[in-house]
Design a protein around this motif. Structure first.
Motif, PDB file in Angstrom:
ATOM      1  N   VAL A   1      20.963 -41.018 -43.044  1.00  0.00           N
ATOM      2  CA  VAL A   1      21.508 -42.221 -43.659  1.00  0.00           C
ATOM      3  C   VAL A   1      22.982 -42.438 -43.324  1.00  0.00           C
ATOM      4  CG1 VAL A   1      19.839 -42.245 -45.543  1.00  0.00           C
ATOM      5  CG2 VAL A   1      21.944 -40.932 -45.808  1.00  0.00           C
ATOM      6  N   ARG A   2      23.612 -41.443 -42.698  1.00  0.00           N
ATOM      7  CA  ARG A   2      25.020 -41.576 -42.320  1.00  0.00           C
ATOM      8  C   ARG A   2      25.348 -40.508 -41.294  1.00  0.00           C
ATOM      9  NH1 ARG A   2      29.921 -39.410 -43.676  1.00  0.00           N
ATOM     10  NH2 ARG A   2      28.870 -37.894 -45.019  1.00  0.00           N
ATOM     11  N   ILE A   3      26.230 -40.848 -40.359  1.00  0.00           N
ATOM     12  CA  ILE A   3      26.703 -39.855 -39.395  1.00  0.00           C
ATOM     13  C   ILE A   3      28.190 -40.084 -39.172  1.00  0.00           C
ATOM     14  CG2 ILE A   3      26.074 -41.264 -37.389  1.00  0.00           C
ATOM     15  CD1 ILE A   3      25.327 -38.581 -35.982  1.00  0.00           C
ATOM     16  N   ALA A   4      28.962 -39.002 -39.084  1.00  0.00           N
ATOM     17  CA  ALA A   4      30.410 -39.128 -38.916  1.00  0.00           C
ATOM     18  C   ALA A   4      30.920 -37.993 -38.059  1.00  0.00           C
ATOM     19  CB  ALA A   4      31.115 -39.101 -40.277  1.00  0.00           C
ATOM     20  N   GLY A   5      31.918 -38.299 -37.223  1.00  0.00           N
ATOM     21  CA  GLY A   5      32.524 -37.270 -36.395  1.00  0.00           C
ATOM     22  C   GLY A   5      33.549 -37.876 -35.461  1.00  0.00           C
ATOM     23  N   GLY A   6      34.446 -37.044 -35.004  1.00  0.00           N
ATOM     24  CA  GLY A   6      35.465 -37.517 -34.072  1.00  0.00           C
ATOM     25  C   GLY A   6      36.699 -38.040 -34.757  1.00  0.00           C
ATOM     26  N   ILE A   7      37.853 -37.931 -34.082  1.00  0.00           N
ATOM     27  CA  ILE A   7      39.115 -38.384 -34.661  1.00  0.00           C
ATOM     28  C   ILE A   7      39.835 -39.421 -33.807  1.00  0.00           C
ATOM     29  CG2 ILE A   7      39.477 -36.251 -35.961  1.00  0.00           C
ATOM     30  CD1 ILE A   7      41.492 -35.419 -33.775  1.00  0.00           C
ATOM     31  N   ALA A   8      39.499 -39.491 -32.509  1.00  0.00           N
ATOM     32  CA  ALA A   8      40.192 -40.437 -31.628  1.00  0.00           C
ATOM     33  C   ALA A   8      39.362 -40.643 -30.367  1.00  0.00           C
ATOM     34  CB  ALA A   8      41.587 -39.922 -31.284  1.00  0.00           C
ATOM     35  N   GLY A   9      39.685 -41.732 -29.671  1.00  0.00           N
ATOM     36  CA  GLY A   9      38.914 -42.082 -28.484  1.00  0.00           C
ATOM     37  C   GLY A   9      39.191 -41.205 -27.287  1.00  0.00           C
ATOM     38  N   ASN A  10      40.168 -40.320 -27.363  1.00  0.00           N
ATOM     39  CA  ASN A  10      40.469 -39.458 -26.220  1.00  0.00           C
ATOM     40  C   ASN A  10      40.431 -37.974 -26.605  1.00  0.00           C
ATOM     41  OD1 ASN A  10      42.729 -39.430 -27.801  1.00  0.00           O
ATOM     42  ND2 ASN A  10      44.196 -39.844 -26.133  1.00  0.00           N
ATOM     43  N   VAL A  11      39.703 -37.670 -27.672  1.00  0.00           N
ATOM     44  CA  VAL A  11      39.600 -36.291 -28.135  1.00  0.00           C
ATOM     45  C   VAL A  11      38.126 -35.892 -28.235  1.00  0.00           C
ATOM     46  CG1 VAL A  11      40.105 -34.684 -30.015  1.00  0.00           C
ATOM     47  CG2 VAL A  11      41.729 -36.510 -29.473  1.00  0.00           C
ATOM     48  N   ILE A  12      37.786 -34.770 -27.626  1.00  0.00           N
ATOM     49  CA  ILE A  12      36.446 -34.218 -27.786  1.00  0.00           C
ATOM     50  C   ILE A  12      36.279 -33.771 -29.248  1.00  0.00           C
ATOM     51  CG2 ILE A  12      34.875 -32.372 -27.083  1.00  0.00           C
ATOM     52  CD1 ILE A  12      35.364 -34.533 -24.962  1.00  0.00           C
ATOM     53  N   PRO A  13      35.274 -34.297 -29.959  1.00  0.00           N
ATOM     54  CA  PRO A  13      35.157 -34.006 -31.398  1.00  0.00           C
ATOM     55  C   PRO A  13      34.750 -32.559 -31.659  1.00  0.00           C
ATOM     56  CG  PRO A  13      33.272 -35.294 -30.658  1.00  0.00           C
ATOM     57  CD  PRO A  13      34.226 -35.247 -29.505  1.00  0.00           C
TER      58      PRO A  13
ATOM     59  N   ILE B   1      24.492 -32.039 -43.047  1.00  0.00           N
ATOM     60  CA  ILE B   1      24.201 -31.036 -42.022  1.00  0.00           C
ATOM     61  C   ILE B   1      25.315 -31.132 -40.975  1.00  0.00           C
ATOM     62  CG2 ILE B   1      22.483 -30.179 -40.399  1.00  0.00           C
ATOM     63  CD1 ILE B   1      20.403 -31.743 -42.044  1.00  0.00           C
ATOM     64  N   ARG B   2      25.992 -30.020 -40.738  1.00  0.00           N
ATOM     65  CA  ARG B   2      27.218 -30.047 -39.941  1.00  0.00           C
ATOM     66  C   ARG B   2      27.055 -29.297 -38.618  1.00  0.00           C
ATOM     67  NH1 ARG B   2      28.939 -28.823 -45.312  1.00  0.00           N
ATOM     68  NH2 ARG B   2      30.128 -30.563 -46.233  1.00  0.00           N
ATOM     69  N   THR B   3      27.751 -29.820 -37.627  1.00  0.00           N
ATOM     70  CA  THR B   3      27.921 -29.101 -36.364  1.00  0.00           C
ATOM     71  C   THR B   3      29.419 -28.948 -36.112  1.00  0.00           C
ATOM     72  OG1 THR B   3      27.882 -31.156 -35.062  1.00  0.00           O
ATOM     73  CG2 THR B   3      25.785 -30.006 -35.394  1.00  0.00           C
ATOM     74  N   ARG B   4      29.770 -27.889 -35.429  1.00  0.00           N
ATOM     75  CA  ARG B   4      31.184 -27.636 -35.132  1.00  0.00           C
ATOM     76  C   ARG B   4      31.348 -27.329 -33.651  1.00  0.00           C
ATOM     77  NH1 ARG B   4      30.585 -26.066 -40.423  1.00  0.00           N
ATOM     78  NH2 ARG B   4      32.263 -26.755 -41.833  1.00  0.00           N
ATOM     79  N   GLY B   5      32.409 -27.845 -33.074  1.00  0.00           N
ATOM     80  CA  GLY B   5      32.698 -27.613 -31.666  1.00  0.00           C
ATOM     81  C   GLY B   5      34.127 -27.169 -31.462  1.00  0.00           C
ATOM     82  N   LYS B   6      34.704 -27.572 -30.355  1.00  0.00           N
ATOM     83  CA  LYS B   6      36.088 -27.223 -30.039  1.00  0.00           C
ATOM     84  C   LYS B   6      36.779 -28.462 -29.498  1.00  0.00           C
ATOM     85  CE  LYS B   6      38.953 -24.185 -27.168  1.00  0.00           C
ATOM     86  NZ  LYS B   6      38.940 -23.157 -26.086  1.00  0.00           N
ATOM     87  N   ALA B   7      37.888 -28.827 -30.119  1.00  0.00           N
ATOM     88  CA  ALA B   7      38.616 -30.021 -29.697  1.00  0.00           C
ATOM     89  C   ALA B   7      39.285 -29.806 -28.341  1.00  0.00           C
ATOM     90  CB  ALA B   7      39.665 -30.383 -30.743  1.00  0.00           C
ATOM     91  N   ALA B   8      39.355 -30.897 -27.565  1.00  0.00           N
ATOM     92  CA  ALA B   8      40.042 -30.872 -26.265  1.00  0.00           C
ATOM     93  C   ALA B   8      40.341 -32.308 -25.866  1.00  0.00           C
ATOM     94  CB  ALA B   8      39.177 -30.184 -25.217  1.00  0.00           C
TER      95      ALA B   8
END
Length: 358
Positions: free
Chosen positions: A230-242, A179-186
């Motif tokens: 059972v699993r959750i994943a998201g984000g690419i870096a510690g200073n980027v809004i996922p 199940i996916r959610t999508r946002g806007k990176a910043a």
């Protein structure tokens, strides 16, 4: 080749089988030895499909039963000093090692019966197969069902998975969804310029937390359902809004539903979200509605229970063969670092099936 001794005590046969490491993908050595041992038995017709072996009697009986079990195990434990490894150990009449419960004891019982029963109440098909502990596409039983379905034809089947010596009828179905959610990176220093997809996943988790799983009675057995992240994943870096997040959800559903009906339940619960089903398998109804099953239950003298996990009884059910789970060992110990089974439990299982088949 060190041959399997099918005439020895079935607990010692189990130990001999366990000492042949057969983690999924590495079943060939054990399959070769099982194949060779069965070929020595004149009353059996033996067929092989890669590392799956089928041996059948031809006594001319009106009814046929299948005894089935998988040869592979999950990987060996990584914990230093774990007992659930290879080779096996015997401590105080208890057999420790990988496959002790899941399911080398059941396989040993199959082999002992195959050697012993030169006459039986039913014709018997013994099925030993590879790749049960991995993705369904690799299943040796699934391959047999596709390539040689006539070899699996029967009136009733027993899968010798661990059940603590009682019958467990049917099994729950299983399905997985992303199940996916999508946002806007910043930049996280300017968070107001983006939209946080991980925060949006909170709604998915809230719906899951509020969901009340059901217990559903099917042919007299109560199957407990469950739906969990059972699993959750998201984000690419510690200073980027996922800008992306996904939650994996596993739904275990009672065998009153088809896989399509189970998917409909999930899609209704998460209406408004992007949903993809990534895996799934139908459950199986109890398979206790014929005399051949009643006779087995009478021999055991115990009330049957439901099987909450998914097993290959589902594959037999899809072929039109009623099937149950029955085998030595506690399923709660399967895959554990101290996997073990009492030697006597294996002997008791053999004795019960011997009494039922004679």
């Amino acid at each position: 080749m060190n041959e399997l001794d099918l005439q020895q005590d079935v607990a010692l046969l189990t130990e001999q089988i366990m000492n042949i490491e057969s983690v999924s993908g590495n079943e060939q050595e054990l399959a070769d030895k099982v194949h060779h041992a069965l070929q020595q038995l004149a009353h059996l017709e033996v067929h092989r499909d890669q590392d799956a072996i089928v041996a059948r009697t031809s006594f001319g009986r009106e009814r046929r039963v299948v005894l089935a079990g998988h040869l592979d195990t999950v990987p060996l434990p990584r914990t230093e000093g774990a007992k659930g490894t290879v080779p096996a150990q015997v401590i105080g009449g208890v057999l420790y090692g990988r496959g002790a419960t899941d399911m080398k004891g059941g396989v040993a019982v199959q082999l002992a019966l195959a050697a012993e029963l030169t006459d039986a109440k039913y014709d018997v098909t013994y099925v030993f197969y590879d790749h049960e502990e991995v993705e369904a596409a690799k299943s040796g039983l699934g391959r047999l069902a596709k390539n040689s379905p006539e070899l699996l034809e029967a009136d009733f089947a027993i899968l010798l998975e661990p059940t603590n010596g009682t019958v467990e009828g049917g099994c729950n179905g299983t399905s997985r969804f992303v199940i996916r959610t999508r946002g806007k990176a910043a930049h996280s220093g300017r968070a107001w310029m983006g939209h946080n997809a991980i925060h949006d996943a909170g709604e998915i988790l809230q719906r899951l937390a509020a969901y009340q799983p059901q217990s559903i009675t099917v042919e007299g057995l109560d199957y407990r359902e469950g739906m969990n992240a059972v699993r959750i994943a998201g984000g690419i870096a510690g200073n980027v809004i996922p800008d992306y997040c996904e939650v994996e959800v596993n739904y275990r559903f009672a065998p009153d539903k088809t896989l399509a009906e189970a998917e409909a339940v999930v899609r209704e619960l998460f209406d408004g979200f992007d949903i993809e089903r990534t895996d799934g398998a139908d459950g199986a109804k109890p398979g206790l509605d014929q005399q051949i099953a009643a006779d087995l239950i009478k021999v055991l003298g115990q009330e049957p229970k439901p099987k909450y996990g998914w097993t290959d009884v589902s594959r037999f059910s899809a072929l039109g063969v009623s099937a149950v789970n029955f085998g030595p060992g506690d399923a709660l110990l399967a895959h554990s670092d101290d996997e073990h089974v009492p030697q006597q439990a294996i002997r008791d299982c053999l004795q019960s099936l011997r009494a039922w088949l004679r």
